[in-house]
Design a protein around this motif. Structure first.
Motif, PDB file in Angstrom:
ATOM      1  N   ARG A  29       0.927  -1.362   0.103  1.00 28.93           N
ATOM      2  CA  ARG A  29      -0.425   0.142  -0.105  1.00 28.93           C
ATOM      3  C   ARG A  29       0.782   1.384  -0.031  1.00 28.93           C
ATOM      4  N   TYR A  30       1.900   1.592   0.496  1.00 29.48           N
ATOM      5  CA  TYR A  30       2.686   2.330   1.256  1.00 29.48           C
ATOM      6  C   TYR A  30       3.218   2.767  -0.361  1.00 29.48           C
ATOM      7  N   TYR A  31       3.952   1.546  -1.050  1.00 26.31           N
ATOM      8  CA  TYR A  31       4.335   2.165  -2.265  1.00 26.31           C
ATOM      9  C   TYR A  31       3.168   2.377  -3.582  1.00 26.31           C
ATOM     10  N   HIS A  32       1.999   1.609  -3.341  1.00 30.44           N
ATOM     11  CA  HIS A  32       1.173   2.640  -4.279  1.00 30.44           C
ATOM     12  C   HIS A  32       0.637   3.102  -3.972  1.00 30.44           C
ATOM     13  N   ASN A  33       1.048   3.585  -2.397  1.00 28.34           N
ATOM     14  CA  ASN A  33       0.680   5.442  -2.612  1.00 28.34           C
ATOM     15  C   ASN A  33       1.392   6.910  -2.925  1.00 28.34           C
ATOM     16  N   GLU A  34       2.951   5.641  -2.805  1.00 32.57           N
ATOM     17  CA  GLU A  34       4.308   6.723  -2.873  1.00 32.57           C
ATOM     18  C   GLU A  34       3.888   7.087  -5.121  1.00 32.57           C
ATOM     19  N   LYS A  35       3.215   5.822  -6.153  1.00 29.70           N
ATOM     20  CA  LYS A  35       3.677   5.763  -6.793  1.00 29.70           C
ATOM     21  C   LYS A  35       2.262   6.885  -7.385  1.00 29.70           C
TER      22      LYS A  35
ATOM     23  N   ILE B  33       1.232   9.208  -5.655  1.00 25.57           N
ATOM     24  CA  ILE B  33       1.529  10.878  -5.336  1.00 25.57           C
ATOM     25  C   ILE B  33       2.750  11.531  -6.556  1.00 25.57           C
ATOM     26  N   LYS B  34       3.362  10.382  -6.464  1.00 21.26           N
ATOM     27  CA  LYS B  34       4.719  10.581  -8.011  1.00 21.26           C
ATOM     28  C   LYS B  34       3.985  11.249  -8.900  1.00 21.26           C
ATOM     29  N   GLN B  35       3.125  10.045  -9.285  1.00 16.20           N
ATOM     30  CA  GLN B  35       1.727  10.236 -10.460  1.00 16.20           C
ATOM     31  C   GLN B  35       1.358  12.133 -10.458  1.00 16.20           C
ATOM     32  N   LYS B  36       0.642  12.526  -9.476  1.00 13.31           N
ATOM     33  CA  LYS B  36       0.301  13.617  -8.811  1.00 13.31           C
ATOM     34  C   LYS B  36       0.652  14.870  -9.563  1.00 13.31           C
ATOM     35  N   TYR B  37       2.208  14.939  -8.610  1.00  8.61           N
ATOM     36  CA  TYR B  37       3.579  15.700  -8.290  1.00  8.61           C
ATOM     37  C   TYR B  37       3.647  15.824 -10.131  1.00  8.61           C
ATOM     38  N   ASP B  38       3.724  15.212 -10.339  1.00 10.63           N
ATOM     39  CA  ASP B  38       4.673  14.437 -12.424  1.00 10.63           C
ATOM     40  C   ASP B  38       3.427  15.921 -13.087  1.00 10.63           C
ATOM     41  N   GLU B  39       1.896  15.869 -12.927  1.00 17.47           N
ATOM     42  CA  GLU B  39       1.019  16.371 -13.283  1.00 17.47           C
ATOM     43  C   GLU B  39       1.146  17.944 -13.004  1.00 17.47           C
ATOM     44  N   LEU B  40       1.492  18.048 -11.433  1.00 20.35           N
ATOM     45  CA  LEU B  40       1.286  19.306 -10.870  1.00 20.35           C
ATOM     46  C   LEU B  40       2.594  19.866 -11.164  1.00 20.35           C
TER      47      LEU B  40
ATOM     48  N   LEU C 138      -7.093  22.939   1.143  1.00 21.30           N
ATOM     49  CA  LEU C 138      -7.419  23.474  -0.051  1.00 21.30           C
ATOM     50  C   LEU C 138      -6.106  23.631  -1.392  1.00 21.30           C
ATOM     51  N   PHE C 139      -5.041  23.120  -0.496  1.00 21.00           N
ATOM     52  CA  PHE C 139      -3.868  22.976  -1.234  1.00 21.00           C
ATOM     53  C   PHE C 139      -4.482  21.364  -1.925  1.00 21.00           C
ATOM     54  N   GLN C 140      -4.520  20.423  -1.444  1.00 18.55           N
ATOM     55  CA  GLN C 140      -5.017  18.706  -1.975  1.00 18.55           C
ATOM     56  C   GLN C 140      -5.959  18.895  -2.279  1.00 18.55           C
TER      57      GLN C 140
ATOM     58  N   ARG D  73      -1.286  16.575  -1.099  1.00 15.49           N
ATOM     59  CA  ARG D  73      -0.916  17.171   0.241  1.00 15.49           C
ATOM     60  C   ARG D  73       0.607  17.699   0.521  1.00 15.49           C
ATOM     61  N   PRO D  74       0.036  19.535   0.900  1.00 20.57           N
ATOM     62  CA  PRO D  74       2.012  20.179   0.452  1.00 20.57           C
ATOM     63  C   PRO D  74       2.676  19.363   1.111  1.00 20.57           C
ATOM     64  N   THR D  75       2.350  17.946   2.341  1.00 19.16           N
ATOM     65  CA  THR D  75       3.658  17.359   2.924  1.00 19.16           C
ATOM     66  C   THR D  75       4.614  16.720   1.988  1.00 19.16           C
ATOM     67  N   ASP D  76       3.631  15.703   0.870  1.00 16.94           N
ATOM     68  CA  ASP D  76       4.083  15.201  -0.122  1.00 16.94           C
ATOM     69  C   ASP D  76       4.765  15.701  -1.481  1.00 16.94           C
ATOM     70  N   PHE D  77       4.223  17.060  -1.770  1.00 11.32           N
ATOM     71  CA  PHE D  77       5.104  17.717  -2.920  1.00 11.32           C
ATOM     72  C   PHE D  77       5.705  18.163  -2.325  1.00 11.32           C
ATOM     73  N   ILE D  78       6.275  18.896  -0.895  1.00  5.15           N
ATOM     74  CA  ILE D  78       7.694  19.370  -0.398  1.00  5.15           C
ATOM     75  C   ILE D  78       8.560  17.880  -0.319  1.00  5.15           C
ATOM     76  N   LYS D  79       8.182  16.743  -0.230  1.00  2.00           N
ATOM     77  CA  LYS D  79       9.143  15.856   0.129  1.00  2.00           C
ATOM     78  C   LYS D  79       9.728  15.446  -1.260  1.00  2.00           C
ATOM     79  N   GLN D  80       8.531  15.522  -2.730  1.00  2.00           N
ATOM     80  CA  GLN D  80       9.103  14.941  -3.948  1.00  2.00           C
ATOM     81  C   GLN D  80       9.507  16.447  -4.455  1.00  2.00           C
TER      82      GLN D  80
END
Length: 579
Positions: free
Chosen positions: A404-410, A412-419, A543-545, A551-558
């Motif tokens: 589940r963690y790696y699925h979520n990470e994938k 998150i990465k997809q959403k980050y790339d789109e943004l 609002l960010f999400q 999420r802002p924390t995931d964006f910062i991490k990426q």
């Protein structure tokens, strides 16, 4: 000079009583950056540290008060003040109820007793207290710093085999850490821990006459420091080790050269232990080379260090034995008697300290380790089929959790790339009057439309949306129009209501800052919310999400990960106290 003091006073005033907004705890980091460039014991840093402490006291921020007191101790050249401020740091740390912070404060005080006073009894008491507090935390870096310091005391007592276990544990921990991707300051601290552990392990191997392993570690140390300009001191410490190794390999001339070359740095660091050891081995090398008179002068240098600093080290006994033998041979009974008395004094100090330190180590630290090991062993014996079954269930749950963690990470990465793609394109179009619905043209004329278009563009360019609590009534009044025209214009051109329009502007603004300006990645969530005009951190995160899909924390991490891979520096600072 007066102007300099006035400017500094004004600087501190604005730090302690800031006007306008200051994002989170950023100001503490900025202030520490001001004096971070000063060397240890450089009191020119103290006015800035005082300013840091005053601000922390005003805000009753005990974590930063503790940091400020330790910084004052670090930059003060007065040994008594170093201990005084270390005590104050412990008091402040205890008020935070943070076990790891309290442990670190005791460890720091112990290192002062060890390095500046060579008071091993006091140092050991602080280390053992630090160890007790560290058991309630999860900071491995802190635990290995304590293990390193306890290894130092065991080495002093002559328990070289036991000390080596601790130093090799530290090498195994810090070594791989130096190769991990991390912040520069953390890599520096891990590298210091690794080099210090190598250095002490070399010392133990030399005393155990395992010169092959000692030489291998000396070579490893030289190779490591040659890859960086951050460790000039450490290079000289390894050169000192090489000089001692040269003595044991009977390369006496090279031994003297290497030890003499290393001495200036040891003296600059006021490292009396290694200064004394180096002077002693220069004497031994000269003695073996047939230069007896020069050798005796070296041994007398060591004697003068002992008399001035009251400092004991293992070779001191042999130093006096060689002096006594020389003056006995030359029938100088007066000096023979004087050095015999000095030898007896050294022996009495060792007999006084040794039993206490040895008992404390083996009943305190080692005893605690044994108790913990016994508990673990007893618990293992209680395991049965039920426990094994439970383990199987745990493994299944963990496997699902990992998937589940790696699925979520994938995702998150997809959403980050789109943004990221959206940010890089950053397309902004203008609406035309002809494009709005026909029925709405009866409400807003072309002139009103054009006027609102220009004013809203200016409003967006000026970042007027950052004003906290902004309402449509306030903006309409600023535009000298009514809220109905403004609301209709936003609905027709933006496709959203006023509240949503302002929220999108704010989130787009802070997102672009976070993407393009790395320092904003260091702000906490409240700091980011304040920067774009959103009062609540919860509202900001939601609002960010909602707007960005992440999420802002995931964006910062990426984004941090992306910058580190590109070799960019984010900035930031960690206490560089030596492990």
């Amino acid at each position: 000079m007066l102007l300099k003091k006035w400017i500094f006073g004004l600087f501190c005033f604005f730090l302690i009583f800031p006007f306008g907004k200051v994002n989170g705890q950023n100001i503490y980091e900025e202030l520490r950056n001001v004096y971070d460039s000063f060397d240890k014991n450089d009191e020119a840093a103290l006015p800035y540290v005082k300013c840091y402490i005053q601000k922390a006291k005003k805000e009753k921020n005990f974590r930063e008060i503790k940091q400020g007191y330790e910084d004052y101790s670090f930059y003060s050249s007065n040994k008594e003040l170093k201990i005084k401020y270390a005590d104050s740091a412990i008091v402040a740390a205890k008020k935070t109820d943070d076990q790891e912070l309290i442990s670190a404060s005791y460890l720091y005080k112990g290192s002062l007793y060890y390095f500046y006073y060579k008071n091993y009894t006091a140092a050991l008491d602080e280390y053992l207290t630090a160890y007790q507090y560290s058991q309630n935390g999860n900071d491995d870096y802190l635990k290995y710093k304590i293990i390193y310091q306890i290894g130092l005391v065991k080495s002093y007592l002559g328990y070289y085999d036991e000390a080596l276990v601790h130093f090799n544990e530290c090498i195994a921990y810090f070594g791989p850490k130096t190769k991990e991707k991390n912040y520069p300051t953390q890599i520096y601290n891990d590298s210091k821990g690794y080099l210090n552990s190598l250095h002490q392990a070399i010392f133990c191997y030399q005393y155990l006459k395992d010169y092959k392993k000692a030489d291998f570690l000396i070579s490893t140390g030289f190779q490591f420091v040659s890859l960086s300009k951050d460790f000039p001191s450490e290079k000289d410490y390894f050169l000192k080790c090489k000089g001692i190794s040269d003595y044991y390999h009977k390369n006496y001339k090279t031994a003297v050269q290497n030890l003499n070359h290393a001495l200036p740095i040891l003296q600059k660091n006021d490292d009396i232990y290694w200064v004394s050891v180096s002077e002693f081995y220069i004497g031994k090398s000269l003695l073996e080379s047939g230069k007896e008179e020069f050798a005796i002068k070296q041994f007398e240098k060591v004697d003068s260090i002992f008399k001035k600093r009251k400092f004991i080290f293992p070779e001191l006994q042999e130093n006096y034995e060689l002096l006594i033998l020389y003056y006995q041979k030359n029938k100088n009974s007066q000096k023979e008697l004087a050095y015999t008395k000095d030898l007896l004094k050294v022996d009495s100090i060792l007999k006084k300290d040794f039993p206490y330190l040895s008992s404390k180590l083996h009943n305190g630290y080692d005893g605690q380790i044994l108790i913990e090991a016994k508990k673990k062993s007893e618990n293992r014996n209680k395991w049965g089929l039920g426990t094994i079954g439970l383990l199987v269930i745990v493994i299944i749950i963990l496997s699902f959790g990992i998937w589940r963690y790696y699925h979520n990470e994938k995702l998150i990465k997809q959403k980050y790339d789109e943004l990221e793609k959206k940010l890089q394109e950053n397309k902004k179009g203008s609406a035309f009057y002809e494009c709005i619905p026909v029925q709405n043209k009866s409400i807003i004329s072309a002139d009103v439309f054009a006027d609102l278009q220009n004013k809203l563009k200016d409003f967006e360019d000026r970042k007027g949306f950052k004003e906290n609590g902004l309402t449509i009534e306030q903006l309409a009044e600023t535009f000298n129009t009514n809220k109905f025209y403004l609301s209709q214009y936003i609905n027709d051109t933006k496709g959203v209501n006023f509240s949503r329009y302002i929220s999108v502007l704010r989130i787009n603004y802070i997102t672009e800052l976070m993407y393009n300006v790395p320092k904003y990645l260091r702000l906490n969530i409240q700091g980011l919310a304040d920067e774009c005009g959103i009062a609540s951190r919860t509202n900001f995160s939601n609002l960010f999400q909602e707007i960005n899909g992440i999420r802002p924390t995931d964006f910062i991490k990426q984004r941090k990960k992306e910058l580190e891979e590109d070799g960019s520096v984010l900035g930031g600072h960690i206490s560089t106290s030596e492990p």
